[in-house]
Write an enzyme that holds these catalytic residues in place. Structure first.
Site, PDB file in Angstrom:
ATOM      1  N   GLY A   1       0.832  -1.193   0.000  1.00  0.00           N
ATOM      2  CA  GLY A   1       0.000   0.000   0.000  1.00  0.00           C
ATOM      3  C   GLY A   1       0.870   1.247   0.000  1.00  0.00           C
ATOM      4  O   GLY A   1       1.989   1.220   0.536  1.00  0.00           O
TER       5      GLY A   1
ATOM      6  N   GLN B   1       3.385   9.882   0.575  1.00  0.00           N
ATOM      7  CA  GLN B   1       4.666   9.165   0.701  1.00  0.00           C
ATOM      8  C   GLN B   1       5.586   9.411  -0.496  1.00  0.00           C
ATOM      9  O   GLN B   1       6.782   9.123  -0.430  1.00  0.00           O
ATOM     10  CB  GLN B   1       4.430   7.666   0.903  1.00  0.00           C
ATOM     11  CG  GLN B   1       3.744   7.347   2.238  1.00  0.00           C
ATOM     12  CD  GLN B   1       3.527   5.867   2.410  1.00  0.00           C
ATOM     13  OE1 GLN B   1       2.530   5.340   1.970  1.00  0.00           O
ATOM     14  NE2 GLN B   1       4.472   5.186   3.033  1.00  0.00           N
TER      15      GLN B   1
ATOM     16  N   CYS C   1       5.816   0.121   7.252  1.00  0.00           N
ATOM     17  CA  CYS C   1       5.493   1.286   6.428  1.00  0.00           C
ATOM     18  C   CYS C   1       6.699   1.605   5.557  1.00  0.00           C
ATOM     19  O   CYS C   1       7.832   1.620   6.054  1.00  0.00           O
ATOM     20  CB  CYS C   1       5.165   2.470   7.339  1.00  0.00           C
ATOM     21  SG  CYS C   1       4.722   3.965   6.450  1.00  0.00           S
ATOM     22  N   LEU C   2       6.450   1.878   4.276  1.00  0.00           N
ATOM     23  CA  LEU C   2       7.573   2.184   3.370  1.00  0.00           C
ATOM     24  C   LEU C   2       8.275   3.480   3.777  1.00  0.00           C
ATOM     25  O   LEU C   2       9.418   3.700   3.393  1.00  0.00           O
ATOM     26  CB  LEU C   2       7.077   2.277   1.924  1.00  0.00           C
ATOM     27  CG  LEU C   2       6.574   0.953   1.321  1.00  0.00           C
ATOM     28  CD1 LEU C   2       5.988   1.190  -0.059  1.00  0.00           C
ATOM     29  CD2 LEU C   2       7.679  -0.089   1.269  1.00  0.00           C
TER      30      LEU C   2
ATOM     31  N   HIS D   1      -4.534   2.051   7.641  1.00  0.00           N
ATOM     32  CA  HIS D   1      -3.147   2.547   7.694  1.00  0.00           C
ATOM     33  C   HIS D   1      -2.939   3.634   6.637  1.00  0.00           C
ATOM     34  O   HIS D   1      -2.354   4.689   6.923  1.00  0.00           O
ATOM     35  CB  HIS D   1      -2.198   1.348   7.468  1.00  0.00           C
ATOM     36  CG  HIS D   1      -0.747   1.691   7.377  1.00  0.00           C
ATOM     37  ND1 HIS D   1       0.199   1.179   8.241  1.00  0.00           N
ATOM     38  CD2 HIS D   1      -0.048   2.489   6.511  1.00  0.00           C
ATOM     39  CE1 HIS D   1       1.402   1.645   7.907  1.00  0.00           C
ATOM     40  NE2 HIS D   1       1.275   2.443   6.864  1.00  0.00           N
ATOM     41  N   GLU D   2      -3.440   3.378   5.410  1.00  0.00           N
ATOM     42  CA  GLU D   2      -3.209   4.336   4.319  1.00  0.00           C
ATOM     43  C   GLU D   2      -4.044   5.605   4.494  1.00  0.00           C
ATOM     44  O   GLU D   2      -3.565   6.711   4.229  1.00  0.00           O
ATOM     45  CB  GLU D   2      -3.496   3.685   2.963  1.00  0.00           C
ATOM     46  CG  GLU D   2      -2.636   2.466   2.625  1.00  0.00           C
ATOM     47  CD  GLU D   2      -1.139   2.699   2.757  1.00  0.00           C
ATOM     48  OE1 GLU D   2      -0.682   3.843   2.608  1.00  0.00           O
ATOM     49  OE2 GLU D   2      -0.418   1.719   3.045  1.00  0.00           O
TER      50      GLU D   2
ATOM     51  N   HIS E   1      -2.406   7.968   6.697  1.00  0.00           N
ATOM     52  CA  HIS E   1      -1.377   8.788   6.034  1.00  0.00           C
ATOM     53  C   HIS E   1      -1.976  10.084   5.483  1.00  0.00           C
ATOM     54  O   HIS E   1      -1.334  11.134   5.500  1.00  0.00           O
ATOM     55  CB  HIS E   1      -0.752   8.026   4.862  1.00  0.00           C
ATOM     56  CG  HIS E   1       0.405   7.151   5.238  1.00  0.00           C
ATOM     57  ND1 HIS E   1       1.555   7.638   5.809  1.00  0.00           N
ATOM     58  CD2 HIS E   1       0.602   5.809   5.099  1.00  0.00           C
ATOM     59  CE1 HIS E   1       2.408   6.635   6.011  1.00  0.00           C
ATOM     60  NE2 HIS E   1       1.849   5.508   5.596  1.00  0.00           N
TER      61      HIS E   1
HETATM   62 ZN    ZN Z   1       2.608   3.597   5.688  1.00  0.00          ZN
END
Ligand code: ZN
Length: 175
Positions: free
Chosen positions: A46, A51, A98-99, A140-141, A144
């Protein structure tokens, strides 16, 4: 399509509240394509637009699992202006990563099921019930898009520790 740079902690842009996508322009389509390519290359399941430093309410996701032959067919999905309409009282715990916080994983408790509304890349509005990994990932997304990170759900001690680790790494990289 192009791979974009993923911003990581402690980049303050991660704390921005993203703006709604007003219109699905060619720029928005290109951003979604680039985000998918960036997400697959990372690799991750995701990605939120912030990001890649674009403060727009846009998410990409691929939760495809291997089939009985062990092959995974890509299942790219794009969520525009997603919102959680309701959530279950029941919760579940997943180990999240998380990236933007690479190589850090921690268990997070969230509602087990959510009802989500979003617009797809063709402008069609959908409502879906999400459970399991889908429920965790979409929450989660969407976090963000509101400047919230999964480490915000951890104890202050754990959060401070991971934040300091990334702050130090950023300083070293800048030297
Ligand atoms: Zn994340």
């Amino acid at each position: 399509m192009a791979i974009r740079e993923i911003i990581i902690l402690p980049d303050r842009q991660l704390r921005l509240v993203s703006k709604p996508v007003e219109k699905i322009t060619s720029e928005v389509r290109t951003l979604a394509d680039d985000m998918l390519e960036t997400m697959y290359a990372a690799p991750g399941i995701g990605l939120a637009a912030i990001q890649v430093a674009q403060p727009l309410r846009l998410i990409t996701m691929d939760l495809a699992r291997p089939d009985e032959n062990g092959e995974t067919k890509p299942l790219p999905r794009v969520f525009i202006n997603p919102e959680i309409l309701s959530h279950s009282e029941e919760t579940s715990v997943y180990e999240e990563g998380c990236l933007s916080i690479p190589e850090y994983y921690e268990q997070v408790e969230r509602p087990a099921k959510v009802r989500v509304r979003f617009t797809d890349i063709d402008g069609k509005v959908h409502e879906e019930d999400a459970a399991g990994l889908y429920a965790t990932c979409i929450q989660h997304e969407i976090d963000h898009l509101n400047g919230v990170l999964f480490i915000d759900y951890l104890s202050k001690l754990k959060r401070d520790r991971v934040f300091k680790k990334f702050e130090k790494a950023a300083k070293r990289a800048a030297e």
